[in-house]
Design a protein around this motif. Sequence first.
Motif, PDB file in Angstrom:
ATOM      1  N   GLY A  67       7.050   2.204  -0.716  1.00  0.00           N
ATOM      2  CA  GLY A  67       7.200   2.255   0.595  1.00  0.00           C
ATOM      3  C   GLY A  67       6.599   1.074   1.172  1.00  0.00           C
ATOM      4  N   ASN A  68       6.141   1.362   2.587  1.00  0.00           N
ATOM      5  CA  ASN A  68       5.537   0.341   3.278  1.00  0.00           C
ATOM      6  C   ASN A  68       4.128   0.073   2.637  1.00  0.00           C
ATOM      7  OD1 ASN A  68       4.006  -1.493   5.170  1.00  0.00           O
ATOM      8  ND2 ASN A  68       5.033  -0.572   6.707  1.00  0.00           N
ATOM      9  N   TYR A  74      -3.578  -5.139   1.886  1.00  0.00           N
ATOM     10  CA  TYR A  74      -4.950  -5.398   2.805  1.00  0.00           C
ATOM     11  C   TYR A  74      -5.902  -4.952   2.098  1.00  0.00           C
ATOM     12  CZ  TYR A  74      -7.681  -6.134   7.080  1.00  0.00           C
ATOM     13  OH  TYR A  74      -8.800  -6.294   7.777  1.00  0.00           O
ATOM     14  N   ASP A  75      -5.898  -3.654   2.114  1.00  0.00           N
ATOM     15  CA  ASP A  75      -7.269  -3.095   1.339  1.00  0.00           C
ATOM     16  C   ASP A  75      -7.834  -3.658  -0.060  1.00  0.00           C
ATOM     17  OD1 ASP A  75      -7.594  -1.290   3.432  1.00  0.00           O
ATOM     18  OD2 ASP A  75      -6.463   0.177   2.522  1.00  0.00           O
ATOM     19  N   LEU A  76      -6.719  -3.809  -1.142  1.00  0.00           N
ATOM     20  CA  LEU A  76      -7.034  -4.176  -2.211  1.00  0.00           C
ATOM     21  C   LEU A  76      -7.524  -5.800  -2.255  1.00  0.00           C
ATOM     22  CD1 LEU A  76      -3.727  -3.019  -4.323  1.00  0.00           C
ATOM     23  CD2 LEU A  76      -6.068  -2.370  -4.689  1.00  0.00           C
ATOM     24  N   ALA A  77      -6.947  -6.549  -1.173  1.00  0.00           N
ATOM     25  CA  ALA A  77      -7.342  -7.731  -1.032  1.00  0.00           C
ATOM     26  C   ALA A  77      -8.665  -8.071  -0.430  1.00  0.00           C
ATOM     27  CB  ALA A  77      -6.386  -8.672   0.140  1.00  0.00           C
ATOM     28  N   ASN A  91      16.505  -5.254  -1.767  1.00  0.00           N
ATOM     29  CA  ASN A  91      16.047  -5.806  -0.346  1.00  0.00           C
ATOM     30  C   ASN A  91      15.237  -4.528  -0.071  1.00  0.00           C
ATOM     31  OD1 ASN A  91      15.419  -6.534   2.310  1.00  0.00           O
ATOM     32  ND2 ASN A  91      17.484  -6.410   2.667  1.00  0.00           N
ATOM     33  N   SER A  92      14.102  -4.254  -0.534  1.00  0.00           N
ATOM     34  CA  SER A  92      13.290  -2.978  -0.458  1.00  0.00           C
ATOM     35  C   SER A  92      12.258  -3.047   0.549  1.00  0.00           C
ATOM     36  CB  SER A  92      12.355  -2.703  -1.869  1.00  0.00           C
ATOM     37  OG  SER A  92      11.804  -3.741  -2.076  1.00  0.00           O
ATOM     38  N   ALA A  98       5.275  -6.435   2.004  1.00  0.00           N
ATOM     39  CA  ALA A  98       4.706  -7.217   1.116  1.00  0.00           C
ATOM     40  C   ALA A  98       4.835  -8.904   1.543  1.00  0.00           C
ATOM     41  CB  ALA A  98       4.930  -7.188  -0.279  1.00  0.00           C
ATOM     42  N   MET A  99       5.937  -9.095   2.058  1.00  0.00           N
ATOM     43  CA  MET A  99       6.236 -10.602   2.546  1.00  0.00           C
ATOM     44  C   MET A  99       5.450 -10.838   3.894  1.00  0.00           C
ATOM     45  SD  MET A  99       9.983 -11.124   1.548  1.00  0.00           S
ATOM     46  CE  MET A  99      10.294 -12.569   2.499  1.00  0.00           C
TER      47      MET A  99
END
Length: 211
Positions: A67-68, A74-77, A91-92, A98-99
């Motif tokens: 999903g979104n 953001y949390d993983l980064a 086109n998910s 993510a883009m």
Amino acid sequence: MIILFGQQKGGCGKSTLAVNIAAGIAKIETNDIVILDADRQETAAGWTEEREEAEITPRIPLVQKYGNIRNTIYDLAKKYEHVIIDVAGRNSDEMISAMTIADVIVMPFKTSPADFGTIPKMQELIDSARMLNPKLRSVALLNMCATSVTNRNEVADFKAALDSIEGFEVAPNVYDRKAYRDCLIDGEGVIDMNNKLAKQEIASLYGVIFK
């Protein structure tokens, strides 16, 4: 760095490239890395399972989310130096969200009119994403290229066409080699294997991503 492997069309080898870049980062640079598998085919998840069962080091953690996925990224980064994201070939919601946060999107294309037919839509999606994420780089490459001499001219023609597209950074070709299929089965990266040409191809892609 947040590295997204995405393309509108499936079957172009995104997952294989994603896990090989992850294996390269983990072995050469740092093991402070995580894979986010946002593709319900779970190719990357299967690869990490094989890797753990074979006790291959360095270990590469993996998270699955659909999903979104913007907040998850953001949390993983915040926890990891590098986040590798594998999304489904369409086109998910996963690719679009993510883009909006990725540093680079890596887009593999096979040497086929069907794959090249997705380029205008990918350009449109990238332009839209850059309204929220102006730092987003786009790297394109020909993947799974035929190695036979009879297909050499065809590959060259598609490479010339890709090079002519405005707005894409173009990485060197990656060819259809048994090593790439074997690495998925064994939980390895080609960096761990003995195929010199495959290692060179992944190293070249690595160099463009981290230029």
